[in-house]
Scaffold this active site. Structure first.
Site, PDB file in Angstrom:
ATOM      1  CD  GLU A 232     -83.100  -0.977 140.208  1.00 35.68           C
ATOM      2  OE1 GLU A 232     -82.167  -0.566 139.508  1.00 35.68           O
ATOM      3  OE2 GLU A 232     -84.284  -0.907 139.867  1.00 35.68           O
ATOM      4  CG  HIS A 274     -85.471   0.679 136.923  1.00 40.18           C
ATOM      5  ND1 HIS A 274     -84.316   0.016 137.223  1.00 40.18           N
ATOM      6  CD2 HIS A 274     -85.431   0.920 135.602  1.00 40.18           C
ATOM      7  CE1 HIS A 274     -83.604  -0.131 136.121  1.00 40.18           C
ATOM      8  NE2 HIS A 274     -84.254   0.410 135.126  1.00 40.18           N
TER       9      HIS A 274
END
Ligand code: ACO
Ligand code: LMR
Length: 615
Positions: A232, A274
């Site tokens: 990511e 996150h």
């Protein structure tokens, strides 16, 4: 035997730190459908409690030992190599460090989110130094298909079956995100022979192990033919993979995608879910990372939508080269549905053990009969009103509720000399606790002490309703040899009237519409007191007849309901309830005084033993 490149296999056993009943059961259910010979959980570590925990193994039940400390558990289970750590973000560091100290433990999965970055880095370097692995923090964990599952990885059993995780495929997968892990299991199972191992390293900036660490293990594992990863935006992890690709350290085909390509259309540098998912430089964007991976030789689709298709193509190439083959599906045992779930979903039914018609605690607020307790308080129903609701399931008129309260007040105590108080005092002085002493006192309530109310109500009612004149009633009872319940007192008499009876009678005459049964009982009393002054209508008798008068004159009770009250013996409950107040007082009084009764004085007892020759 565990190979260097493996973290888990079908023999791996783990400690679960934290009493996570659902996760524990999910791990065992996974073991069961994988046809493992033994459960993957050797023990639970629960700082609050030691002992055992009962869990299901298929339809059977097994006991798992529970320890308070990691050290104790490790001492008893030197074969355990893994700890699944459900400690909170406050305790995750200390417990992980302690687990890493145990010689036998080589992998710790840290589930907690929000572990401070400094602590996360210490955990990671400690593990690295010791040649051990930390997965997480902030992760669901991972699994090896057909072998071992960390906690809740892959979700429900239905999901696991749908993604064929009960047996190994040939794909090694790693992601940051646990949610993406589940999604990837699904995609990979539909486009290849399935997952061999899947790990989510967690979305923090400093994970205990990196995606590359796991990719290199997959590279070394001969059972893995295809490596897949989902990175990511944010951080440098993917560039480590790029470097490894360039240096030829990753030779197996790698299908990669870095999520977060949409960030470029958003106005500024966006923080995704996150902690690490934020691109501060151009290099950290998903776009740059995907480009770098592609250049280094990874199979990178044009969008996430094509990720599955890319896996399918690469898998097909491996099949063509004979490096992968489809797997024969084993028979998968079914996990019995949990009883509570089956019941909640209406799949099964069972008769209940008993019925309750007076109160209900299942809703937002407790109900007494049809009233919430807030209403009971707001409307000032008092103890009498609560008794009306809970005993009779009716909202009694105020004068009736106050009558009940009057009964409770006048029966609350009658000094220390009466049977109930005497027994409670003796028990208290003998060192029994409050409840035992109270029970001892209450157990004396019966036909000669406080428990004559129902009998009195029943007898007077029967006599009145069968049109016996008071004279006939007295004669009939005498003929039967039965003392009329509710008549007579050891101390009270015509000359020494019982004030309590007078209070009750006055209240009833002022508030009840009619007092027919009281009038009848008083006619009987006139006859019995003519015989002997102490044969008065006593407290029990008075309460009994007045309660019947109350029920018939307030028009809230049917004839059947009144009969039922008398038949089932409701009314002695009034004395028991009232006298409880006084009994508790006597018990506490003795305790306050520190009274200790070891023996009764022998002068209180007449000794009349049988003579030695047996007479
Ligand atoms: N009903 C009708 N007649 C009675 C009753 C009665 N309850 N009790 C006694 N008698 C009669 C006797 O048959 C006897 O009749 P006779 O002269 O024609 O032969 C006469 O009265 C005298 O009888 P004794 O036995 O000498 O009377 P005693 O004073 O000893 O009895 C007692 C009193 C034990 C209290 C008795 O009346 C009784 O058992 N009452 C019922 C128990 C009761 O209601 N207890 C609850 C008390 S209140 C409370 O605990 C809160
Ligand atoms: C009581 O209320 O306890 C008494 O009426 C009983 C008794 O024996 O005096």
């Amino acid at each position: 035997m565990r190979m260097e490149y493996e973290l888990f296999n079908r023999e791996t056993t783990a400690f679960v730190y934290g009493f996570q009943v659902n996760a524990i059961q999910r791990m065992l259910d996974f073991d069961y459908i994988c046809l493992r010979n033994t459960p993957s959980i050797a023990a639970i570590i629960n700082p609050n409690q030691s002992g055992t925990h009962k869990a299901f193994w298929g339809a059977e039940e097994i006991l798992l030992p529970m320890y308070r400390t990691i050290a104790e558990a490790s001492a008893d289970h030197s074969e355990v190599e893994v700890m699944v750590n459900f400690a909170s973000h406050r305790s995750a560091f200390d417990t992980t460090m302690e687990a890493l100290k145990q010689e036998s433990i080589h992998t710790v999965a840290v589930i907690a989110e929000g572990v401070p970055e400094r602590q996360a880095r210490i955990m990671a370097t400690t593990a690295r130094k010791l040649g051990k692995t930390v997965i997480g923090p902030a992760t669901v964990g991972g699994l090896v298909a057909g072998a071992f599952r960390i906690g809740n990885t892959a979700g429900t059993i239905e999901n696991i079956v749908a993604s064929r995780l009960y047996r190994p495929g040939c794909v090694g997968f790693v992601s940051k995100s646990g949610g993406m892990l589940n999604e990837a299991f699904n995609i990979i199972s539909r486009n290849s022979n399935g997952i061999f191992e899947g790990i989510a390293v967690g979305g923090d900036r400093y994970p205990g192990s990196t995606m590359l660490d796991h990719i290199l293990r997959f590279e070394a594992n001969p059972k893995i033919a295809l490596i897949a990863c989902l990175g990511e935006l944010g951080g440098e992890d993917e560039y480590r993979i790029v470097e490894a690709l360039k240096k030829g350290r990753i030779r197996k085909p790698l299908v990669a995608w870095v999520t977060g390509t949409c960030a470029s259309v958003l106005p500024a540098s966006v923080q995704f879910g996150h902690a690490g998912a934020k691109a501060d430089t151009q290099r950290e964007t998903a776009f740059s990372k995907n480009e770098a991976l592609r250049e280094a030789g990874a199979h990178v689709p044009t969008s996430f939508d094509d990720y599955g298709e890319m896996i399918r193509q690469v898998y097909q190439e491996l099949m063509d080269k004979g490096l992968a083959k489809d797997v024969e599906e084993p028979e998968v045992p079914t996990i019995p549905v949990d009883y509570s779930k089956a019941l909640a979903s209406g799949m099964i039914r069972r008769p209940t053990t008993f019925i309750c018609t007076i109160s209900d605690d299942r809703g937002e607020e407790l109900l007494y009969a049809n009233k919430t307790i807030s209403e009971v308080i707001e409307e000032g129903l008092g103890i009498g009103g609560a008794i009306g609701l809970l005993w009779f399931k009716k909202q009694l008129p105020d004068y009736a509720a106050r009558f009940i309260e009057l009964v409770l007040q006048i029966t609350a105590d009658h000094g220390p000399a009466v049977s109930g108080a005497h027994n409670a005092i003796v028990a208290s002085c003998a060192g029994k606790d409050l409840i035992s002493s109270l029970a001892s006192g209450l157990l004396t309530i019966g036909p000669r002490f406080g428990g004559a109310i129902d009998d009195a109500a029943r007898e007077f009612k029967r006599a009145y309703e069968t049109d016996l004149s008071p004279e006939e009633f007295v004669v009939e009872m005498k003929r039967k040899g039965i003392n009329i319940p509710g008549i007579g007192h050891r101390i009270k008499s015509v000359k020494n009237p019982d004030v309590r009876v007078q209070i009750l009678v006055d209240y009833a005459r002022r508030n009840f519409a009619t007092t027919e049964l009281l009038d009848y009982a008083q006619q009987v009393e006139r006859l019995t007191t003519a015989k002997k002054g102490n044969l008065i209508l006593n407290v029990d008798g008075c309460i009994g007849v007045l309660f019947l008068d109350l029920m018939s004159s307030c028009h809230l009770f049917s004839k059947e309901e009144i009969d039922q009250v008398v038949r089932l013996g409701y009314l002695n409950g009034l004395f028991a309830l009232g006298r409880t107040i006084g009994l508790i007082g006597h018990i506490l009084d003795q305790k306050r005084l520190g009274a200790r009764l070891y023996r009764h004085p022998t002068e209180d007892i007449t000794y009349m033993l049988p003579s030695r020759d047996g007479i």
